[in-house]
Enzyme design. Structure first.
Site, PDB file in Angstrom:
ATOM      1  N   HIS A 123      12.285  -7.955   0.954  1.00  0.00           N
ATOM      2  CA  HIS A 123      11.498  -8.817   1.836  1.00  0.00           C
ATOM      3  C   HIS A 123      11.282 -10.140   1.084  1.00  0.00           C
ATOM      4  CE1 HIS A 123       7.793 -10.140   3.906  1.00  0.00           C
ATOM      5  NE2 HIS A 123       8.080  -9.290   4.863  1.00  0.00           N
ATOM      6  N   ASP A 200       8.050  -2.377  -4.769  1.00  0.00           N
ATOM      7  CA  ASP A 200       7.391  -2.781  -3.536  1.00  0.00           C
ATOM      8  C   ASP A 200       7.376  -1.539  -2.638  1.00  0.00           C
ATOM      9  OD1 ASP A 200       6.638  -3.695  -1.087  1.00  0.00           O
ATOM     10  OD2 ASP A 200       8.065  -5.364  -1.007  1.00  0.00           O
ATOM     11  N   GLN A 203       6.899  -0.191   2.487  1.00  0.00           N
ATOM     12  CA  GLN A 203       7.488   0.598   3.582  1.00  0.00           C
ATOM     13  C   GLN A 203       7.529   2.084   3.269  1.00  0.00           C
ATOM     14  OE1 GLN A 203       8.120  -0.385   6.557  1.00  0.00           O
ATOM     15  NE2 GLN A 203       7.966  -2.595   6.283  1.00  0.00           N
ATOM     16  N   LYS A 226       0.006  -1.332   6.883  1.00  0.00           N
ATOM     17  CA  LYS A 226       1.152  -0.517   7.302  1.00  0.00           C
ATOM     18  C   LYS A 226       0.836   0.963   7.134  1.00  0.00           C
ATOM     19  CE  LYS A 226       4.402  -4.054   5.768  1.00  0.00           C
ATOM     20  NZ  LYS A 226       4.674  -4.855   6.936  1.00  0.00           N
ATOM     21  N   CYS A 364      12.044 -11.360   7.712  1.00  0.00           N
ATOM     22  CA  CYS A 364      11.686 -11.887   6.372  1.00  0.00           C
ATOM     23  C   CYS A 364      12.654 -11.357   5.319  1.00  0.00           C
ATOM     24  CB  CYS A 364      10.253 -11.541   5.986  1.00  0.00           C
ATOM     25  SG  CYS A 364       9.041 -12.167   7.125  1.00  0.00           S
TER      26      CYS A 364
HETATM   27  N1  PMP Z   1       7.473  -6.013   1.365  1.00  0.00           N
HETATM   28  C1  PMP Z   1       7.968  -5.304   2.381  1.00  0.00           C
HETATM   29  C2  PMP Z   1       9.091  -4.333   2.102  1.00  0.00           C
HETATM   30  C3  PMP Z   1       7.460  -5.455   3.668  1.00  0.00           C
HETATM   31  O1  PMP Z   1       7.983  -4.749   4.662  1.00  0.00           O
HETATM   32  C4  PMP Z   1       6.401  -6.371   3.879  1.00  0.00           C
HETATM   33  C5  PMP Z   1       5.801  -6.561   5.252  1.00  0.00           C
HETATM   34  N2  PMP Z   1       6.721  -6.664   6.293  1.00  0.00           N
HETATM   35  C6  PMP Z   1       5.905  -7.074   2.783  1.00  0.00           C
HETATM   36  C7  PMP Z   1       6.458  -6.874   1.544  1.00  0.00           C
HETATM   37  C8  PMP Z   1       4.792  -8.068   2.927  1.00  0.00           C
HETATM   38  O2  PMP Z   1       3.615  -7.441   3.318  1.00  0.00           O
HETATM   39  P1  PMP Z   1       2.321  -8.294   3.665  1.00  0.00           P
HETATM   40  O3  PMP Z   1       2.745  -9.309   4.686  1.00  0.00           O
HETATM   41  O4  PMP Z   1       1.364  -7.296   4.198  1.00  0.00           O
HETATM   42  O5  PMP Z   1       1.844  -8.922   2.401  1.00  0.00           O
END
Ligand code: PMP
Length: 408
Positions: A123, A200, A203, A226, A364
């Site tokens: 991401h 990270d 997910q 999430k 993203c």
């Molecule tokens: N890393 C991953 C793998 C994600 O899926 C996301 C959210 N889509 C994020 C980071 C960022 O999360 P947040 O916007 O809650 O900071």
């Protein structure tokens, strides 16, 4: 699961609403999950009965709020099987945690000739902060490519991580393809070269039990929203010895031991990394979401989500005119696809007309889109509160959309 799905769905009133005159089918859980009422009630309860600032107050309300917040820290440490509560830093989300670490590492000073390694399936949150840090400090920024099947290229990973790597930052599960990365093995291989690893886990918080000691990762981050929690709250876990060595990433109240005109001494962990008033109500809500998830059972949740995703994938693969992206041996949380001849936004808009919420676009993850050779995908991501009927309705709707496209 101990409770019936109907009963569980009763905890999420939003699931019973209509969208565009149709019953809502919410399949955008990789972006944000819905909140059970108990989480919203926990947040409201704080404002109604114990609203006060934490850590600094000399009165009962502040003591109560501080106790409650610190209880969630303990709960989080147990959820992650961390060794100590000092390893749990509350942040604004996964993005906040990664930026905190990047700023702190940058301030700590990185050796000349060092590099940072990320992967093509990150991401932007776990890509851009490292890319920018490398640009600012003149470090090499290395990106591990993916294979045809949507997995990490393990040979390239071994080649790119070397003794000059200051950090390997990678996702446990792709937020586009749902690919499950073998993070435990990757951490061991990186450690053999003396390289620390950030995972990270955004997910993967509902995909099975998280155990930072078993993974042996140095850092791990995720967002509460999430995993049935509120938005604007997250956690950065760090091994105590690693966090002790790092300087604060931001300054302010609450993170100091003493301040004079000439010098500031910083507070102990975890306060050192938590300047300013935290998102107290959000952290308490996150605590309630952890209670809720653990009461239902993370393993049961993970098994049900896998079943729903497999059901969707089997149907999509049997359809004409649908391309499913990637074929990793293990997929969790989400699935990306395209209706041949239709832009991802158009497919999502047509599904939306039928009351079905999915996500479309680059998610993203533009470097991953480049690797896949597309500008975007459509992503469906079920959660345990979805039903088999909802998956079937989504699949039947896609069949209609694909047929419609073919007939044009
Ligand atoms: N890393 C991953 C793998 C994600 O899926 C996301 C959210 N889509 C994020 C980071 C960022 O999360 P947040 O916007 O809650 O900071």
């Amino acid at each position: 699961m101990k409770r019936t799905i109907d009963d569980i769905r009763g905890d999420f009133p939003i699931l019973n609403r209509e969208c565009r005159g149709k019953p809502l089918v919410y399949l955008d859980n990789a972006a944000t999950t819905q909140l059970p009422l108990c989480v919203a009630e926990r947040i409201a309860d704080y404002y109604a009965h114990s609203c006060a600032n934490v850590h600094r107050g000399a009165h009962l309300l502040s003591e109560e709020a501080t106790d409650q917040l610190e209880r969630v820290r303990g709960q989080t440490a147990r959820f992650l099987n961390a060794e100590s509560e000092r390893e749990i830093i509350f942040t604004s989300g996964a993005t906040g945690g990664i930026n905190l670490l990047a700023a702190s590492l940058g301030r700590a000073g990185l050796a000349n000739g060092a590099n940072i390694v990320v992967t093509e399936m990150e991401h932007h949150s776990n890509f851009v902060p490292w890319q920018q840090l490398c640009h600012d400090r003149g470090l090499a920024f290395r990106v591990v490519p993916i294979t045809e099947s949507g997995e990490l290229d393990r040979e390239a990973l071994v080649r790119l991580v070397d003794e000059n790597t200051a950090l390997l930052a990678l996702t446990a599960v792709s937020n586009v393809l749902g690919t499950v990365n073998p993070v435990g093995q990757i951490v061991s291989a990186a450690h053999a070269k003396g390289v620390p690893v950030l995972i990270d886990a955004s997910q993967t918080t509902r995909a099975g039990r998280l155990d930072v000691r078993a993974l042996n990762c140095d850092f791990l981050c995720f967002s509460a929203h999430k995993m049935l929690g509120p938005n604007g709250v997250g956690v950065l876990y760090g091994k105590e010895a690693m966090l002790e060595k790092l300087p604060p990433s931001a300054y302010g109240g609450g993170m100091i031991d003493s301040v004079t005109a000439g010098e500031t001494r910083f507070a102990e962990l975890p306060a050192k990394f938590e300047p300013g008033t935290p998102n107290i109500s959000g952290i308490l809500g996150f605590g309630a979401s952890l209670d809720y998830l653990q009461e239902l059972g993370i393993d049961e949740i993970a098994a049900r989500e896998r079943m729903l995703l497999d059901r969707a994938e089997d149907s999509l693969r049997a359809m004409d005119g649908i391309r499913v992206f990637g074929s990793p041996p293990e997929r969790r949380g989400c699935l990306s696809f395209a209706v041949e001849g239709l832009h991802s936004f158009d497919t999502a808009a047509l599904l939306d007309r039928l009351g079905i919420a999915v996500r479309a676009g680059h998610h993203c993850a533009q470097p991953l889109m480049d690797a896949l050779g597309v500008s975007g995908t459509v992503r469906m991501s079920p959660a345990f509160y979805n039903t088999e009927e909802e998956i079937d309705r989504f699949c039947a709707s896609l069949v209609r959309i694909a047929e419609m496209r073919r007939s044009l």
